[in-house]
Design an enzyme around this catalytic site. Structure first.
Site, PDB file in Angstrom:
ATOM      1  N   ASP A   1       0.867  -1.174   0.000  1.00 49.70           N
ATOM      2  CA  ASP A   1       0.000   0.000   0.000  1.00 49.70           C
ATOM      3  C   ASP A   1       0.912   1.235   0.000  1.00 49.70           C
ATOM      4  O   ASP A   1       2.136   1.109   0.194  1.00 49.70           O
ATOM      5  CB  ASP A   1      -0.883  -0.035   1.255  1.00 49.70           C
ATOM      6  CG  ASP A   1      -1.695   1.229   1.433  1.00 49.70           C
ATOM      7  OD1 ASP A   1      -2.401   1.625   0.482  1.00 49.70           O
ATOM      8  OD2 ASP A   1      -1.616   1.830   2.520  1.00 49.70           O
TER       9      ASP A   1
ATOM     10  N   ASP B   1      -0.211   5.236   0.895  1.00 47.92           N
ATOM     11  CA  ASP B   1      -0.457   6.253   1.926  1.00 47.92           C
ATOM     12  C   ASP B   1      -0.545   5.617   3.306  1.00 47.92           C
ATOM     13  O   ASP B   1      -1.361   4.727   3.553  1.00 47.92           O
ATOM     14  CB  ASP B   1      -1.748   7.013   1.625  1.00 47.92           C
ATOM     15  CG  ASP B   1      -1.610   7.936   0.425  1.00 47.92           C
ATOM     16  OD1 ASP B   1      -0.544   8.559   0.286  1.00 47.92           O
ATOM     17  OD2 ASP B   1      -2.565   8.039  -0.370  1.00 47.92           O
TER      18      ASP B   1
ATOM     19  N   LYS C   1     -11.968  11.681  -3.705  1.00 50.87           N
ATOM     20  CA  LYS C   1     -13.272  12.139  -4.208  1.00 50.87           C
ATOM     21  C   LYS C   1     -14.392  11.608  -3.336  1.00 50.87           C
ATOM     22  O   LYS C   1     -15.344  12.328  -3.004  1.00 50.87           O
ATOM     23  CB  LYS C   1     -13.464  11.684  -5.654  1.00 50.87           C
ATOM     24  CG  LYS C   1     -12.527  12.326  -6.659  1.00 50.87           C
ATOM     25  CD  LYS C   1     -12.762  11.751  -8.049  1.00 50.87           C
ATOM     26  CE  LYS C   1     -11.776  12.304  -9.062  1.00 50.87           C
ATOM     27  NZ  LYS C   1     -11.948  11.673 -10.398  1.00 50.87           N
TER      28      LYS C   1
ATOM     29  N   THR D   1      -2.849   0.470  -4.386  1.00 47.12           N
ATOM     30  CA  THR D   1      -3.239   1.650  -3.627  1.00 47.12           C
ATOM     31  C   THR D   1      -4.538   2.253  -4.140  1.00 47.12           C
ATOM     32  O   THR D   1      -4.899   2.085  -5.308  1.00 47.12           O
ATOM     33  CB  THR D   1      -2.120   2.709  -3.686  1.00 47.12           C
ATOM     34  OG1 THR D   1      -2.508   3.870  -2.949  1.00 47.12           O
ATOM     35  CG2 THR D   1      -1.814   3.110  -5.120  1.00 47.12           C
ATOM     36  N   THR D   2      -5.204   2.992  -3.251  1.00 46.62           N
ATOM     37  CA  THR D   2      -6.412   3.715  -3.650  1.00 46.62           C
ATOM     38  C   THR D   2      -6.108   5.155  -4.033  1.00 46.62           C
ATOM     39  O   THR D   2      -7.021   5.911  -4.362  1.00 46.62           O
ATOM     40  CB  THR D   2      -7.454   3.712  -2.512  1.00 46.62           C
ATOM     41  OG1 THR D   2      -6.886   4.315  -1.348  1.00 46.62           O
ATOM     42  CG2 THR D   2      -7.879   2.301  -2.166  1.00 46.62           C
TER      43      THR D   2
END
Length: 232
Positions: free
Chosen positions: A14, A16, A58, A125-126
């Site tokens: 991942d 962040d 978002k 990751t997102t």
């Protein structure tokens, strides 16, 4: 070398909160963006910590709007969020590319050890690819070290959904048990688990209270964690 070490062929990171403590930088970039767009929204650390339960910038703004729907008309929300997200990304990437954040303890060493041992590396990751590349530029990580990077640009259904991990597995051509995911949050752990990938967790500053259920090991950071401990 244990059987687990022999079987582990890839580490999937991942970004962040895992590679680096980026979340406060994200928070400040959001706040600057809100001010530039004339909104009186201000996300302090406790509020932002709560909003992190929602994966994706978002999506986080939309979730906050539902608490304050009178701030922006509903019919203008999609366009506003898209514009604010673009601007927030510009601010954030400028900051982190200039070295505003450092890698978390032990991360650089673990990546070096994994590369020396011949393990494959990947990102799941997102966050956006732009954010990942900026962080790597600011911390000295080489994107070429990572065989594949699956980001929010590739997998719009965010963690805890397993889509981003399924995409990485498909690109690597590996079965889930041959990989190890490295996460900082319960959403990330749940996503890896749902994809069938063993996962370890090191909570970040903003995910200290997250439930680590499902992680095979939990550490405060990776400073004292060797590769053998990680995959053992």
């Amino acid at each position: 070398m244990t059987q687990a070490q022999i079987l582990t062929q890839a580490l999937i990171f991942d970004v962040d909160g895992t590679l680096a403590e980026t979340e406060d930088c994200h928070r400040r970039a959001f706040n600057q963006t809100f001010a530039e767009f004339g909104l009186k929204w201000q996300w302090d650390p406790p509020l932002y910590g709560a909003l992190l339960k929602v994966s994706g910038g978002k999506e986080r703004m939309r979730a906050f709007w539902h608490r304050h729907p009178h701030a922006v008309p509903a019919d203008a929300l999609d366009e506003l969020i898209a514009g604010m997200h673009r601007r927030k990304t510009e601010i954030y990437t400028q900051w982190v590319a200039s070295g505003a954040v450092a890698l978390r303890p032990g991360i650089a060493r673990l990546i070096a050890e994994a590369r020396a041992a011949g393990l494959r590396l990947a990102i799941a990751t997102t966050t956006t690819r732009a954010n990942v590349m900026a962080l790597m530029a600011g911390t000295g990580l080489n994107p070429a070290w990572f065989e594949t990077m699956a980001c929010s640009d590739d997998a719009p259904v965010k963690k805890p959904a397993p889509l981003v991990y399924a995409l990485v597995l498909s690109r690597l051509g590996l079965a889930a048990p041959l990989c190890l995911a490295i996460e900082d949050s319960s959403n990330g752990v749940r996503a890896a688990q749902a994809a069938g990938i063993p996962v370890v967790m090191s909570p970040s500053a903003f995910t200290q209270g997250d439930n680590p259920a499902g992680a095979k090991a939990v550490w405060p950071d990776f400073g004292g964690v060797s590769l053998a401990m990680l995959v053992g």
